[in-house]
Design an enzyme around this catalytic site. Structure first.
Site, PDB file in Angstrom:
ATOM      1  N   THR A 963      -4.741   4.778  -1.616  1.00 41.75           N
ATOM      2  CA  THR A 963      -4.896   3.671  -0.678  1.00 41.75           C
ATOM      3  C   THR A 963      -4.280   2.378  -1.185  1.00 41.75           C
ATOM      4  OG1 THR A 963      -6.953   4.710   0.010  1.00 41.75           O
ATOM      5  CG2 THR A 963      -6.594   2.441   0.709  1.00 41.75           C
ATOM      6  N   CYS A 964      -4.481   2.074  -2.459  1.00 47.61           N
ATOM      7  CA  CYS A 964      -3.988   0.794  -2.983  1.00 47.61           C
ATOM      8  C   CYS A 964      -2.477   0.682  -2.909  1.00 47.61           C
ATOM      9  CB  CYS A 964      -4.437   0.614  -4.430  1.00 47.61           C
ATOM     10  SG  CYS A 964      -6.226   0.545  -4.589  1.00 47.61           S
ATOM     11  N   HIS A 965      -1.816   1.816  -2.969  1.00 45.09           N
ATOM     12  CA  HIS A 965      -0.347   1.814  -2.971  1.00 45.09           C
ATOM     13  C   HIS A 965       0.243   2.321  -1.666  1.00 45.09           C
ATOM     14  CE1 HIS A 965      -0.570   0.997  -7.265  1.00 45.09           C
ATOM     15  NE2 HIS A 965      -1.405   2.024  -7.390  1.00 45.09           N
ATOM     16  N   TYR A1013      -7.092   4.534  -7.441  1.00 45.86           N
ATOM     17  CA  TYR A1013      -6.253   4.411  -8.625  1.00 45.86           C
ATOM     18  C   TYR A1013      -7.125   3.948  -9.765  1.00 45.86           C
ATOM     19  CZ  TYR A1013      -6.095  -0.554  -7.326  1.00 45.86           C
ATOM     20  OH  TYR A1013      -6.394  -1.834  -6.981  1.00 45.86           O
TER      21      TYR A1013
END
Length: 1013
Positions: A963-965, A1013
Site C-alpha cells: 500500500t505505501c508504494h 512495508y
C-alpha cells in the site's frame, strides 16, 4: 476685423476710411493684413499675422486716469502664439522657443527664460501677473506672482522669477492651458478640467471660495467633454464638444450669462444658449463672448466700455447677439475667430472661400500609429537620430503616454472615470508590436520608459494620470512575446512605480482592471506572471522586486478573480524558494527579532497551485513532527520509515472496540504528542506499517457516524451529515476528539471517509456560510429559500412564510422579538441570511468551537489559510473524480514484466470490465484510500510486478498490494477468468480488516491481502 469696447482704432495701421461705428459700438477695422492670434491684457495688446510677424501695442494711463493706446510695434521673431498679462507679453515661435516682453520697458526687448533653452514650447497663457507654458511633451511650467496660489506650486509664496515645473500635473495628458486674473487652468485630452489660484468668487468651480495652491479637479465637469477653457478676472467659461457652455465664478456684472448677478461656485450650464451649438468662447475681464456654428457672436457681462457690442439698454446678464451679421453680409465676410481681453472684444473675419480653405488645412496632431509608421520607415536612414529623440520624448513623458492610446470610437475616452480608463488596448498592443520588432527602436522605447518610471506621480491630480500603468502592461506583454529571454528590469521598475501609488489610486486601477474584457485581463496577468517566474530564478533572490510584483498580481487578482480562472495567476517556482519561504515563515511566527518576512506565505496564496500549497503544508508537517522528536531522530529527509517509540504518537487499538479505544487514548494524550508522527497498532500487533494507519482512519470515521448518531444530523437523502444542535455535555467533549482525529488525518497525510458538506471547511477557514451551502446540504430547504429569494411579485407575505422555522427536530424563532414576523419582499434577504446563519452557526456554535479547537491542536491554523475551502475538503476526504486512464498511463511495470506481458494484458482487460464501484475498491486495495487524492489519480504511480509462487499453483493465490508504494503483486494466473475471480475476491472492502479481527496472523496472503512495508 471687428472691434468693440475699449477703442484701439488709432493703434492699428488701418486702410483709409476704416473704423465705421455701428449703433452698438462695433467698429470695422479695415486692416491691410489678417490677424491670426490676438490677446489683450490690462495695459498691452499683442497680435500675430499668419506670416508669423508679431506686434505689440502698449496702453498708457495718465495720472488723471486717461488711457491712451500707443502704436503697434514689430517683434523680430516668427511667432505662432502669444498671450498678454497686465503688462507682459509671452510669445512662442514656430521653432517652439519662448520669449517674454515687458511692455513697461522701451524699446521692447524679447528675452528667453533659461529654463526653456532645451525645451519645445507649444502654448502659453497669462493671468494678470503670472504666466503658464506647455511643452511639446505636455509638461506645464508656471512663473510670476503667486499671491493667491496661481502658480500651483504649493503653499503661498511671493512668486517665482523663473519658470517652475508644475509636477502635480506632469502625468495629466494636458492639451490646453488657460489663465486669467489670479487663477490658472489646464484641460486634459479627455475633458478633465483642473484649476488653482484665487477662488474668492468661486472662479475655480470647486463648490467653495477657498483658494487652491495646487491643481484641483473640477469634479462637476467630469464627463462633460470639455474642449476649451477661458478665464476672465473673476470668472471662468468652459466649452464642451457638444457646443454647451458652462460658467462659474463672479456674476456681479452678468458675465456668467444666467440672467442674474449671483456668483456660481460650481459650473452651471448657460441655459439661455440652449439650441445653439457654440464653437468658440472668449473671456474679457468682466465679460464673455461666444461664437456659434452659425457664425453668430453672443455677448454678456459688463458693458461700461461697450464691450458687449450692443445697446446699453439691453440686459447685460443675458446672452444676446452682437450685430455683426449685417456688417459681414455687406462686406461678404464671415466670422473666423473671436477674442476678448481687458474691456475689449474682437472678431476676425474672412471671405467664405478663405474660411473653408483654412478649415481644410487645419493641422491635427499626428496619431501614435502614424508616428510609429514614420519611425519604422526611417529607422535605417539618416533620420535615426531624430527618430530616437522623438521616441524618447514620447515614451519618457507620462502625459504623452496617457494621451496616445485613447479609445476614439464614439469619443469613449471622454467618459474616463474611476470605473473606466478610456484606453484602446488593441491599439496599444498593435503599436508596441510594430515598434519592438525593430531592435534599435525597442531599445530606445524601453530606455525611455525606464527613465519615466521613477518620476511618475504616486498621487496624480486626475485619473487620466493613471492610464500609463495599464498601458505599460501591454508593453510588458509584447516584450515577453517577442523576446525569447526577456530582461526583467522594466517589469521590476514598473512594479516599484505601482507601489508608490496611494491606496485610492490603486483602488481606481483595480476598478479599471475589473472593467476590462477577459482576454485583456488574462494578457496582463500573464505578462506579470511570466516576469515573476523569471525573477524567482535569480540568485541571490531580489526580495524587494519579487514582493513588488506579487503586490501587483494581488491587486489584479482582487480585481479580476470573479472574471478569469484562478489558475491564470499560478506562477511556476522552484521548490527551494518555497522551502526557504517556509523556514522564514516559521521563524517569523516564533520570534520578532527582525528576520526578513516570507515572500509568499501567506499573503499571496493565489500564485500557488494546489500542488505547491500541499507541498508547503506537508513539508511544514514533516518539520513540525521532527521538532517534536528527540534530536537524534531529527533529519531533513522527505521520507523516513517510522519506528514505534517515545518519538512517535502511538495508538494501540482493538478492532472490536476501535472507537472507544481511540477516544480514550486521544483524551489522555499530551498535546505535544499529537504533533509527533502517528503510528497505529491493531490488536497488540507490534508491526509498524502505514497500512494500519490508513485502515484506522478509513474505518474509524465510519464507526463514528454509525456508533455516535446522536452527534450528528443527516440530510433528507442521508448522504451528508452535520453537527447536531442537541449535543449532550459528553458529546461536546467527543466533538473536540473528533476534531483532533480530523486534524491528525490531515497532518499525517491520510484521507478519511467523512460525509460533511463544504460549509464545514468554510467555517474552519473563517468563510461565512451562504445559501449555496444550504442548497448542498438540504435540497428541500435550500430550494425553498431560493424560491423566496427569486420571488419577484410584491405579494410574498401572502405565501404565509414566517421567521419561525423547523430545524433539526425543533421549532426556532429567528426573530424572538417578533415570533410571527412574516417574510416579505423587503425582508426576504434578512430571513434567508438568518436561516443559514442559524443552521450553520448559531445552532452548532458550542460543538463547532470544540471541533475547531481539536482540529487546530494538530494543524497550524495560519498555514491552512493558504487553501480554499474546497481544496481543504479535497485534502482531507479526497476527490470523487476518477480519471482511470491517467492511472493506466502513470503505471510502471517490473523489469521482467513489460506492458506486453500476458499477465499484464489480462489484468487491464479485467480492470476495464470492472464497474465504477469495483474500481474504487481496487483503489482502496492499492492505496488504502477509496477516494482519489486531491491532486487526482496522477498523484498515484502504480507499479505492477508479476510474482513467482514458490509452492502450489498461482491460481490458488490472491493478488497482493504494498500500500505505501502503490505496488500491485500479481501471480501468473492461467486464465483471464481466474484473474477476475481472484481479484474480485481480494477487492471486497471489509476483507482485510474483518478477517484480521478473526485471525490477526499477517503471514497469509489469502487472509490479509494488503501487505505492509
Amino acid at each position: 476685423m471687428f472691434s468693440w469696447g475699449e477703442d484701439y482704432r488709432s493703434s492699428f495701421r488701418l486702410k483709409k476710411g476704416s473704423g465705421v461705428q455701428s449703433s452698438g459700438g462695433v467698429q470695422l477695422l479695415d486692416l491691410s493684413f489678417q490677424v491670426q492670434v490676438l490677446s489683450v491684457g490690462l495695459n498691452v495688446l499683442g497680435f500675430v499675422k499668419p506670416t508669423g510677424e508679431a506686434f505689440i501695442i502698449r496702453t498708457n494711463q495718465s495720472e488723471e486716469g486717461r488711457r491712451t493706446n500707443g502704436k503697434q510695434k514689430f517683434i523680430k521673431e516668427e511667432i505662432r502664439a502669444l498671450s498678454c498679462g497686465d503688462d507682459v507679453v509671452t510669445m512662442v515661435t514656430n521653432r517652439g522657443e519662448i520669449f517674454c516682453v515687458d511692455s513697461n520697458i522701451s524699446p521692447f526687448a524679447p528675452s528667453c527664460p533659461v529654463a526653456f533653452s532645451h525645451l519645445t514650447v507649444t502654448q502659453v497663457a497669462c493671468g494678470k501677473q503670472h504666466s503658464l507654458a506647455m511643452t511639446k511633451d505636455g509638461q506645464v511650467y508656471t512663473w510670476g506672482l503667486d499671491s493667491r496660489g496661481q502658480l500651483g506650486l504649493g503653499e503661498r509664496n511671493s512668486g517665482a522669477g523663473s519658470p517652475q515645473h508644475l509636477r502635480s500635473v506632469s502625468s495629466i495628458p494636458v492639451v490646453r492651458i488657460s489663465a486669467g486674473g489670479d487663477q490658472s487652468f489646464v484641460l486634459s485630452v479627455s475633458g478633465g478640467v483642473f484649476g488653482w489660484g484665487r477662488n474668492d468668487r468661486g472662479q475655480l468651480g470647486l463648490g467653495d471660495t477657498a483658494d487652491r495652491h495646487t491643481p484641483a479637479a473640477v469634479e462637476h465637469l467630469n464627463r462633460k467633454t470639455a474642449v476649451r477653457v477661458s478665464c476672465g478676472e473673476e470668472h471662468t467659461a468652459v466649452l464642451t464638444k457638444g457646443g454647451a457652455v458652462f460658467t462659474f465664478g463672479s456674476g456681479r456684472y452678468g458675465q456668467l450669462g444666467h440672467n442674474s448677478s449671483q456668483d456660481e461656485l460650481r459650473p452651471r450650464l448657460v441655459a439661455e444658449l440652449w439650441g445653439a451649438k457654440v464653437t468658440e468662447i472668449a473671456c474679457g475681464r468682466f465679460h464673455t463672448l461666444v461664437r456659434t456654428d452659425s457664425m453668430k457672436v453672443y455677448s454678456f457681462g459688463r458693458n461700461d466700455q461697450q464691450q458687449l457690442g450692443r445697446g446699453e439698454d439691453s440686459p447685460p446678464s443675458v446672452p444676446l447677439p452682437v450685430p455683426l451679421q449685417q456688417l459681414c453680409a455687406t462686406s461678404g465676410l464671415v466670422i473666423e475667430n473671436i477674442f476678448a481681453g481687458g474691456d475689449s472684444s474682437f472678431a476676425t473675419c474672412v471671405h467664405k472661400k478663405d474660411l473653408c480653405r483654412r478649415l481644410k488645412n487645419d493641422e491635427t496632431p499626428p496619431s501614435v500609429e502614424n508616428m510609429v509608421d514614420t519611425w519604422i520607415s526611417g529607422c535605417d536612414s539618416k533620420l535615426l537620430k531624430k527618430i530616437k529623440k522623438e521616441i524618447h520624448e514620447t515614451f519618457s513623458s507620462a502625459s504623452c503616454m496617457n494621451r496616445s492610446f485613447l479609445s476614439q470610437s464614439k469619443d469613449k475616452h471622454f467618459q474616463t472615470s474611476p470605473d473606466y480608463p478610456g484606453l484602446d488596448f488593441s491599439l496599444a498592443q498593435s503599436v508596441f508590436k510594430k515598434l519592438l520588432k525593430k531592435e534599435v527602436l525597442s531599445t530606445e522605447v524601453q530606455a525611455a520608459v525606464v527613465q519615466l518610471l521613477p518620476a511618475l506621480d504616486g498621487n496624480p491630480v486626475g485619473v487620466e494620470g493613471l492610464r500609463v500603468f495599464l498601458v505599460l502592461n501591454e508593453l510588458l506583454h509584447v516584450i515577453q512575446k517577442l523576446k525569447k529571454q526577456p530582461n526583467t528590469r522594466l517589469a521590476e521598475e514598473v512594479a516599484a512605480a505601482v507601489q508608490k501609488l496611494s491606496p485610492e489610486n490603486l483602488q481606481i486601477i483595480g476598478s479599471w482592471w475589473a472593467s476590462l474584457p477577459s482576454a485583456v485581463m488574462i494578457r496582463h496577468v500573464k505578462a506579470w506572471r511570466s516576469a515573476l517566474s523569471v525573477v524567482l530564478h535569480i540568485w541571490p533572490v531580489p526580495r524587494r522586486s519579487i514582493r513588488n510584483m506579487l503586490l501587483v498580481l494581488r491587486d489584479m487578482y482582487n480585481a479580476c478573480k470573479k472574471k478569469i480562472p484562478e489558475k491564470t495567476f499560478y506562477v511556476e517556482m522552484d521548490q527551494i524558494i518555497l522551502q526557504e519561504d517556509l523556514q522564514l515563515w516559521r521563524a517569523a511566527s516564533k520570534t520578532k527579532d527582525g528576520n526578513p518576512p516570507p515572500l509568499i506565505l501567506c499573503d499571496f496564496r493565489f500564485v500557488l497551485d494546489l500542488k505547491l500549497k500541499k507541498l508547503i503544508f506537508d513539508n511544514n508537517s514533516l518539520i513540525t513532527q521532527r521538532e517534536h522528536q528527540t534530536p537524534q531522530q531529527m533529519g531533513f529527509y522527505l521520507r523516513w520509515i517510522p519506528q514505534a517509540g517515545p518519538d512517535y504518537f502511538c495508538l494501540n487499538v482493538k478492532r472490536a472496540s476501535l472507537l472507544e479505544d481511540s477516544f480514550l487514548q486521544l483524551a489522555a494524550a499530551p498535546l505535544s504528542d499529537l504533533r509527533k508522527p502517528l503510528v497505529v497498532h491493531f490488536d497488540e500487533d507490534s508491526k509498524v506499517t502505514d497500512v494500519y494507519k490508513r485502515d484506522f482512519f478509513h474505518h474509524l470515521f465510519l464507526r463514528i457516524v454509525s456508533d455516535k448518531p446522536e452527534m450528528f444530523m443527516f440530510n433528507d437523502s442521508e448522504t451528508l451529515v452535520w453537527f447536531s444542535s442537541e449535543a449532550s455535555e459528553e458529546n461536546v467533549v467527543n466533538f473536540y476528539l473528533f476534531g483532533v482525529l480530523c486534524g491528525l488525518a490531515l497532518y499525517n497525510n491520510s484521507i478519511v471517509h467523512m460525509s460533511f458538506p463544504l460549509v464545514l471547511f468554510k467555517k474552519l477557514l473563517d468563510v461565512e456560510p451562504t445559501l449555496e451551502d444550504m442548497i448542498e446540504f438540504s435540497e428541500a430547504v435550500g430550494g425553498s429559500l431560493k424560491y423566496i429569494l427569486d420571488y419577484e411579485d410584491d405579494d410574498l407575505e401572502d405565501q404565509d412564510f414566517t421567521f419561525k422555522i423547523h430545524w433539526d427536530g425543533m421549532d426556532v424563532d429567528l426573530d424572538p422579538q417578533d415570533p410571527q414576523k412574516a417574510v416579505t419582499s423587503q425582508n426576504k434577504k434578512q430571513f434567508i441570511d438568518a436561516y443559514v446563519n442559524y443552521a450553520f452557526n448559531t445552532s452548532v456554535e458550542k460543538v463547532f468551537q470544540e471541533f475547531q479547537r481539536g482540529f487546530f491542536q494538530v494543524c497550524d491554523q495560519r498555514l491552512l489559510k493558504l487553501f480554499h475551502p474546497h481544496e481543504l475538503q479535497g485534502m482531507l476526504v479526497g476527490e470523487a473524480v476518477y480519471d482511470w486512464e491517467v492511472l493506466r498511463q502513470n503505471t510502471r511495470y517490473g523489469w521482467d514484466c513489460p506492458l506486453t506481458h500476458p499477465t499484464i494484458q489480462m489484468f487491464w482487460e479485467v480492470f476495464d470490465e470492472l464497474n465504477e464501484e469495483k474500481r474504487k475498491d481496487f483503489l482502496w486495495f492499492l492505496t488504502g484510500f477509496r477516494r482519489a487524492p486531491v491532486l487526482g489519480l496522477k498523484q498515484i504511480q502504480m507499479e505492477i510486478q508479476v510474482t513467482q509462487i514458490q509452492s502450489g499453483s498461482p491460481d490458488q493465490h490472491f493478488p497482493e498490494s504494498l500500500t505505501c508504494h502503490s505496488t500491485l503483486l500479481l501471480p501468473l494466473y492461467s486464465t483471464k477468468e481466474v484473474m477476475r475471480d481472484r481479484l474480485t475476491e481480494a477487492l471486497k472492502p471489509e476483507r482485510g480488516f474483518m478477517r484480521a479481527e478473526q485471525d490477526p496472523d499477517p503471514g497469509s496472503s489469502v487472509i490479509l491481502t494488503q501487505e505492509q512495508y
